[in-house]
Enzyme design. Structure first.
Site, PDB file in Angstrom:
ATOM      1  N   VAL A 105      -5.469  -2.365   5.146  1.00 35.53           N
ATOM      2  CA  VAL A 105      -6.168  -1.709   4.034  1.00 35.53           C
ATOM      3  C   VAL A 105      -7.515  -1.116   4.431  1.00 35.53           C
ATOM      4  O   VAL A 105      -8.191  -0.523   3.584  1.00 35.53           O
ATOM      5  CB  VAL A 105      -6.369  -2.685   2.853  1.00 35.53           C
ATOM      6  CG1 VAL A 105      -5.045  -3.053   2.225  1.00 35.53           C
ATOM      7  CG2 VAL A 105      -7.145  -3.930   3.287  1.00 35.53           C
ATOM      8  N   TYR A 106      -7.916  -1.249   5.674  1.00 35.85           N
ATOM      9  CA  TYR A 106      -9.198  -0.679   6.065  1.00 35.85           C
ATOM     10  C   TYR A 106      -9.124   0.842   6.013  1.00 35.85           C
ATOM     11  O   TYR A 106      -8.433   1.483   6.798  1.00 35.85           O
ATOM     12  CB  TYR A 106      -9.585  -1.122   7.469  1.00 35.85           C
ATOM     13  CG  TYR A 106     -10.023  -2.565   7.601  1.00 35.85           C
ATOM     14  CD1 TYR A 106     -10.258  -3.364   6.486  1.00 35.85           C
ATOM     15  CD2 TYR A 106     -10.216  -3.136   8.852  1.00 35.85           C
ATOM     16  CE1 TYR A 106     -10.663  -4.677   6.604  1.00 35.85           C
ATOM     17  CE2 TYR A 106     -10.627  -4.455   8.992  1.00 35.85           C
ATOM     18  CZ  TYR A 106     -10.845  -5.227   7.865  1.00 35.85           C
ATOM     19  OH  TYR A 106     -11.247  -6.542   7.992  1.00 35.85           O
TER      20      TYR A 106
END
Length: 317
Positions: free
Chosen positions: A52-53
């Site tokens: 999710v970065y």
């Protein structure tokens, strides 16, 4: 850079990990390349990212660098899953294995070295979540597994479940916030991890940047506290109690002739159970200052003084 075993596993990692949360947002691909080159040149091996970065961009940048700039076999590649793009926690077997496949696609890898459960999902039975770890190891998509942001009882339960039956993948790591400004994990998480044989991978080991001393006289214009997307993350550590701890770090640094950053990082790096603090930097220059801490070992009297000034052991767990 020295190496340590990750918990009671046979996996060796550099005793400093490179975090990539800023890659694809505050850190562009060329700056990321400079960071990774400096890290590898210093002997670093552990590189940590997450699905999710920045919408997966961190993984994409890392994948390109592994193809074009750095020998993949020289690195221990770690990523995480269990958070959907909308922020919802999802520890279901369906989501986790799909997320791992997507991470491998973004990085153009056939496996990662360490795959971590990013958060605990109370809406999914833990045994289902952990079954995804077993499948990931059995299928060769990861070599080792760990947890992140788990409470002490959650670390203990996950580790005990994995040990209860032959062939299950052991939990070898636990990644949590840990610094002189955030020592609450010492009450339950650290003892649980030590008992389970899981190596600690502290995130924000510099107290979200506050322990560098940059906020002693205000908020610099280029700092995270001045950025809209990071200010809420940093501001809780700009109170009087944290300021008192920062001043103690500065005093220790002046006595040693080193930077506050180096003192704060050396303190957490050498705490019981710690395998490798995971540090993130916006620029290669910032990372260079972090890498200079490798040769710092705190004298016992300074370590004891910092222990005392930052102690949070009183009260109930």
């Amino acid at each position: 850079m020295k190496e340590r075993h990750l918990g009671r596993s046979g996996l060796l990692v550099s005793r400093l990990g490179l975090g990539t949360m800023t890659w694809g947002q505050d850190t562009d691909p060329e700056e990321a390349a400079a960071q990774l080159a400096a890290f590898v040149d210093a002997g670093g091996t552990l590189v940590d990212t997450a699905d999710v970065y920045n919408g997966g961009e961190s993984e994409r940048i890392l994948g390109r660098l592994l193809r074009e700039r750095v020998d993949r076999d020289a690195l221990v590649v770690a990523t995480k899953a269990a958070i959907r793009p909308n922020g919802r926690y999802d520890g279901s077997r369906r989501h986790l294995l799909r997320a791992l496949d997507a991470s491998l696609d973004r990085m153009d890898l056939d496996h990662v070295d360490l795959w971590q459960l990013h958060v605990y999902d109370p809406g999914t039975p833990l045994e289902e979540t952990l079954s995804a770890l077993d499948e990931a190891v059995a299928s060769g998509r990861t070599r080792y597994v760990g947890v992140s942001n788990y409470a002490g009882w959650q670390v203990a339960k996950a580790a005990a479940w994995q040990r209860a039956w032959p062939g299950r993948a052991p939990v070898v790591s636990a990644q949590l916030e840990y610094s002189l400004l955030s020592r609450d994990i010492e009450r339950e998480v650290v003892p649980a991890a030590l008992d389970a044989g899981a190596g600690l991978l502290p995130w924000s080991p510099l107290g979200r940047g506050v322990l560098t001393g940059k906020y002693r006289t205000g908020i610099p214009a280029e700092s995270r506290a001045a950025a809209a997307h990071y200010s809420d993350f940093v501001l809780p550590y700009l109170d009087e109690e944290c300021a008192r701890i920062v001043e103690s770090v500065v005093t220790a640094a002046e006595g040693l002739g080193r930077s506050p950053l180096a003192v704060a990082l050396a303190w957490v790096r050498d705490r019981p159970g710690v395998a490798a603090p995971v540090v993130g930097a916006r620029t290669a220059a910032q990372l260079g200052a972090i890498l200079e801490s490798e040769d710092v070992t705190l004298p016992n009297e300074i370590r004891a003084a910092l222990d005392d000034v930052s102690d949070t052991s009183t009260g109930s767990p």
